[in-house]
Structure formats: structure tokens, C-alpha cells
Design an enzyme around this catalytic site. Sequence first.
Site, PDB file in Angstrom:
ATOM      1  N   SER A  71       6.327  -3.274   6.260  1.00 31.37           N
ATOM      2  CA  SER A  71       5.374  -4.380   6.233  1.00 31.37           C
ATOM      3  C   SER A  71       4.896  -4.675   7.660  1.00 31.37           C
ATOM      4  CB  SER A  71       6.048  -5.602   5.588  1.00 31.37           C
ATOM      5  OG  SER A  71       5.149  -6.661   5.444  1.00 31.37           O
ATOM      6  N   LYS A 105       0.083  -7.302   3.247  1.00 24.56           N
ATOM      7  CA  LYS A 105       1.501  -7.270   3.626  1.00 24.56           C
ATOM      8  C   LYS A 105       2.271  -8.454   3.048  1.00 24.56           C
ATOM      9  CE  LYS A 105       1.416  -3.462   6.144  1.00 24.56           C
ATOM     10  NZ  LYS A 105       1.891  -2.188   5.586  1.00 24.56           N
TER      11      LYS A 105
END
Length: 289
Positions: free
Chosen positions: A157, A175
Site C-alpha cells: 500500500s 490505497k
Amino acid sequence: MLSSGSHKANASNVFRQDLFKGKILFCTGGRSGICYQIVETMMSHGVDAVIVGRDAKGLAESAQALEKSTGQRCLPASADVRDPKQMEQAVKQTIEKFGRIDFVICGAAGNFLAPISSLSTNAFKTVIDIDLLGTYNTIKATIAHIRKSKGSYIHISATLHYRGLPYQAHVSAAKAGVDALSSVLAVEEGPRGVRSNVIAPGPIGNTEGMSRLTPKGWKPENDIPLGRMGNTSDIANAAVFLFSPAASYITGTITVVDGGEHHIRQMSLPYPQSLLDPESVKNLIKGKL
Ligand code: COA
């Protein structure tokens, strides 16, 4: 290229050489950058790997280089994470060659700098599709095999979405979704012995993303508590730990590997000038605005 300093921690001094012997890693985005380094480090600890991406020629070259540097096997599987059928095919190839999957890295991602006002709907959708839908497609295609092996997921992420960061709406939204997906996966699949965790890298040197996304002249020593950019090996070391039995009680977490950057993040483009007069910062950014 911005320097990441001489702080390369070598996982082979810390973790057992045969830690992942007999295990299979399936990694999207493994052709280059952070994910390549994770795959190489995992292979140095005995895993055989499959790297998945769109660039068939680049994947084949990377797979060959990985086999050469580690002595393990690496299968290049050409597939676009946005296409569930192609992902199913990549998993089929994996099972035909290796018979199992123990670890999955959802690492395929796309990014560029652009404010919402100049992002087209398709530009926003493209990044959501690669990062978020791509993660979902990868989970769907692999979950039956990960249940069987009681394996583990790592999702790559970012920290961008912890606060509002200009020029990053598309990636921040994607994300944030990836982080949420990982938490749900951890809770839904935990009872079956499956773990799911996120690694959130900060600025990592010598990567394609960093070379395009960092404004020219940026000084990491002014903006990062540990005074340097990260190395791809900093992320690989975190991945080795999270996949290892030492992390067997760790699931549903986010491991931030950023030298402390997000606690003191400065706007890397001048604020609010970069919003009020985008033309004036054009020369700081690679690619179009
Ligand atoms: N600024 C604004 N819009 C952009 C852009 C930029 N710098 N780069 C791409 N886009 C837009 C395109 O214009 C297009 O929208 P449109 O149809 O309205 O014109 C849309 O995004 C899709 O772009 P396209 O290049 O057709 O899609 P793709 O699937 O081939 O590639 C990326 C998308 C994000 C992967 C591509 O930008 C890329 O190759 N990036 C480099 C790789 C990367 O980001 N690696 C990871 C770093 S963290």
C-alpha cells in the site's frame, strides 16, 4: 537518482537461509522495483516464485535474472491484474508448474502526479482498477489455494492517504481501499488459518515510482526522521518477517516502513502554489500535468 544511503540491512544475516524451502510465492508487480527485491529476497531464503505483470518480455528477463541470482525457480506469468480471467490463467499456470501457492504479494500499482481538476475519469479509474480492483482480482484468483496451504497475503500500500495529499487523489483512494480489503480478508479468512497484512512503504530510492513522483531537488534528509530514503531491501526485510512463522499471530495489520516520514510529512510540491498555479510547478514534475 536520490540517495537512500548505505543502510542496507541484509536479511540473510538475520533470517535462516532455508526459511521458505518448498514454499511458493505468487507476486503481482514483481518485474521491477520494490516487488522484485521482495521476490529476490524470498527466493534467497528458498522460495520458488511466480511473477505476474503485463510486460511479457520484461517479466521473462526478470525471471531469468532472479533464477540466476538465487538458484531457485521463477515462472514469469503474463497477465493484467485488471482482468480476472487473465489472473485465473496465471494461477492455473502456477499450479501446473508448482502445485501450490503459499504466499501472495498484491503489488501491481500505477501512479502519476495530477490534481483532481486535471484528472480524467479514465485516469482516476485506471489507478483504481490497477491498485484496488487488481488486488481484489488477485485475492479471488488465489484464495482457494491459500486456504489449502494456510498461507498468507501481503498487500503493498502507501502512506499517502493518511492525510490529504494534493495531486494524489487517485492513489490515495485506491490505497485506502486496499488497506480496508486486507482488514476484511484477515477477519474473514483468519478462522481458516489465512493471514493478511499490509506493508506501507514511504519514499524508496532507486524505484521507477520514486524517480517520477519526487519533485526535482527534494531533500530526504529534511523530511524523514531517519534522514534517508528507504531501500527496496527495507521493504523486503519486512515482507520476509511477515511471511515467516515468527509473524504467525500477526494479521490485519499495516506495517509502515518509511523512516518515520508520515509523522512529519511536508508537502513535496509548494503549497498552495501548486494548486493555484499548476503551470508554475510543471518543471518540477516528470510526465504530463
Ligand atoms: N497525468 C494525468 N493523467 C494521466 C497521466 C498523468 N501523468 N498518465 C496517464 N494518465 C491518464 C491517461 O491520459 C488516460 O486517461 P485518458 O484516457 O482520459 O486520456 C488514463 O490515465 C490511462 O492511461 P494509459 O496510459 O492509457 O493507461 P495504462 O493502463 O497503459 O497505464 C499507468 C496506466 C498508471 C500504469 C501508467 O501511467 C504508467 O505506466 N505508469 C508508470 C508505472 C507506474 O506507475 N509504476 C508504479 C509507480 S508507484
